[in-house]
Write a protein that holds these residues in place. Structure first.
Motif, PDB file in Angstrom:
ATOM      1  N   GLN A 162       7.513   5.553  -0.978  1.00 52.63           N
ATOM      2  CA  GLN A 162       7.354   4.692   0.407  1.00 52.63           C
ATOM      3  C   GLN A 162       5.966   3.921   0.258  1.00 52.63           C
ATOM      4  O   GLN A 162       4.881   4.486  -0.129  1.00 52.63           O
ATOM      5  N   TRP A 163       6.062   2.672   0.531  1.00 54.94           N
ATOM      6  CA  TRP A 163       5.102   1.677   0.417  1.00 54.94           C
ATOM      7  C   TRP A 163       5.303   0.722   1.623  1.00 54.94           C
ATOM      8  O   TRP A 163       6.319   0.626   2.202  1.00 54.94           O
ATOM      9  N   THR A 164       4.336  -0.115   1.854  1.00 54.92           N
ATOM     10  CA  THR A 164       4.168  -1.050   3.001  1.00 54.92           C
ATOM     11  C   THR A 164       4.790  -2.327   2.422  1.00 54.92           C
ATOM     12  O   THR A 164       4.661  -2.720   1.354  1.00 54.92           O
ATOM     13  N   PRO A 165       5.365  -3.115   3.368  1.00 55.30           N
ATOM     14  CA  PRO A 165       5.974  -4.390   2.826  1.00 55.30           C
ATOM     15  C   PRO A 165       5.272  -5.572   2.572  1.00 55.30           C
ATOM     16  O   PRO A 165       4.066  -5.525   3.239  1.00 55.30           O
ATOM     17  N   LEU A 166       5.564  -6.358   1.696  1.00 57.25           N
ATOM     18  CA  LEU A 166       4.790  -7.845   1.607  1.00 57.25           C
ATOM     19  C   LEU A 166       5.820  -8.750   2.011  1.00 57.25           C
ATOM     20  O   LEU A 166       7.013  -8.894   1.461  1.00 57.25           O
ATOM     21  N   ALA A 167       5.418  -9.549   3.012  1.00 54.53           N
ATOM     22  CA  ALA A 167       6.324 -10.695   3.498  1.00 54.53           C
ATOM     23  C   ALA A 167       7.090 -11.582   2.563  1.00 54.53           C
ATOM     24  O   ALA A 167       8.214 -11.872   2.598  1.00 54.53           O
ATOM     25  N   ARG A 168       6.408 -11.946   1.803  1.00 53.64           N
ATOM     26  CA  ARG A 168       7.024 -13.113   0.474  1.00 53.64           C
ATOM     27  C   ARG A 168       7.734 -12.246  -0.643  1.00 53.64           C
ATOM     28  O   ARG A 168       8.356 -12.963  -1.463  1.00 53.64           O
ATOM     29  N   ALA A 169       7.527 -11.046  -0.499  1.00 59.58           N
ATOM     30  CA  ALA A 169       8.411 -10.269  -1.826  1.00 59.58           C
ATOM     31  C   ALA A 169       9.918 -10.197  -1.354  1.00 59.58           C
ATOM     32  O   ALA A 169      10.615  -9.965  -0.382  1.00 59.58           O
ATOM     33  N   HIS A 209       0.753  -1.070  -0.129  1.00 61.33           N
ATOM     34  CA  HIS A 209       0.204  -0.039  -0.076  1.00 61.33           C
ATOM     35  C   HIS A 209       1.034   1.479  -0.052  1.00 61.33           C
ATOM     36  O   HIS A 209       1.618   1.219   0.637  1.00 61.33           O
ATOM     37  N   ALA A 210       0.407   2.209  -0.811  1.00 64.69           N
ATOM     38  CA  ALA A 210       1.240   3.424  -0.911  1.00 64.69           C
ATOM     39  C   ALA A 210       1.253   4.317   0.538  1.00 64.69           C
ATOM     40  O   ALA A 210       0.102   4.428   1.187  1.00 64.69           O
ATOM     41  N   VAL A 211       2.466   4.744   0.776  1.00 64.97           N
ATOM     42  CA  VAL A 211       2.441   5.655   2.057  1.00 64.97           C
ATOM     43  C   VAL A 211       2.590   6.945   1.662  1.00 64.97           C
ATOM     44  O   VAL A 211       2.121   7.864   1.920  1.00 64.97           O
TER      45      VAL A 211
END
Length: 201
Positions: free
Chosen positions: A19-26, A3-5
């Motif tokens: 800036q954006w939120t992380p994705l665990a598997r990326a 998601h965009a920050v």
């Protein structure tokens, strides 16, 4: 999905960052930037790959003033060429190279010294700092030839202040104002009461 920050609808200048939120598997993220919301696969779309969730442009920098679109693809391969796990929503911002970018204090910060810092804008030597008391609506401004200013008068610790900085041209014309919704706020810590010192043992 990521998601965009930032930026997320703001009018921004330089230095720009995403800036954006992380994705665990990326393992990597691909940033796409374009003035076309469909992100065509041609020279109208810039693409940059990073392992981080904040990107300061080396590439993916707006080439002209106006409305720009960006999104992030989360990838499962270090090269950015593997499977796209998820793609973020399309976000937008307005790029204006004459727009001053605030640096500190951060939005909502409580500070003991009300010193504001911002980015420089090429071609301008004077900046106007405007401070608005969000409770009373009182507005005050100060001009400076540097990219920081410590407010010269005492501020009310009970108030919340909204601040913005504009360029001032040689003829006195002001540069673009930051929309009220994008302006940062801060509060000041109350002064210590006289005589309140810790006991010395």
């Amino acid at each position: 999905q990521p998601h965009a920050v930032y930026p997320d609808g703001e009018t921004v200048g330089d230095p720009l960052f995403y800036q954006w939120t992380p994705l665990a598997r990326a393992s990597t993220y691909t940033l796409l930037v374009s003035q076309d919301s469909t992100f065509p696969e041609n020279n109208r779309t810039q693409s940059c790959t990073t392992i981080h969730t904040t990107y300061v442009p080396g590439g993916c920098r707006p080439t002209s003033a106006g409305t720009w679109f960006w999104r992030v693809l989360a990838n499962d391969a270090p090269s950015g060429q593997g499977t796209v796990l998820l793609s973020a929503d399309v976000n937008t911002f307005v790029y204006d190279p004459e727009q001053v970018t605030p640096i500190s204090p951060a939005d909502g910060e409580l500070t003991d010294v009300p010193t504001m810092h911002w980015s420089s804008v090429p071609g301008f030597e004077t900046y106007r700092v405007t401070l608005t008391d969000t409770v009373t609506g009182d507005v005050a401004s100060e001009d400076t030839h540097t990219t920081s200013l410590t407010w010269p008068t005492l501020l009310d610790p009970e108030a919340v202040y909204r601040w913005q900085v504009q360029t001032v041209a040689e003829g006195g014309e002001l540069g673009p104002a930051q929309p009220v919704a994008d302006q940062r706020t801060f509060s000041v810590e109350p002064p210590e009461a006289e005589g309140t010192y810790p006991d010395v043992i």
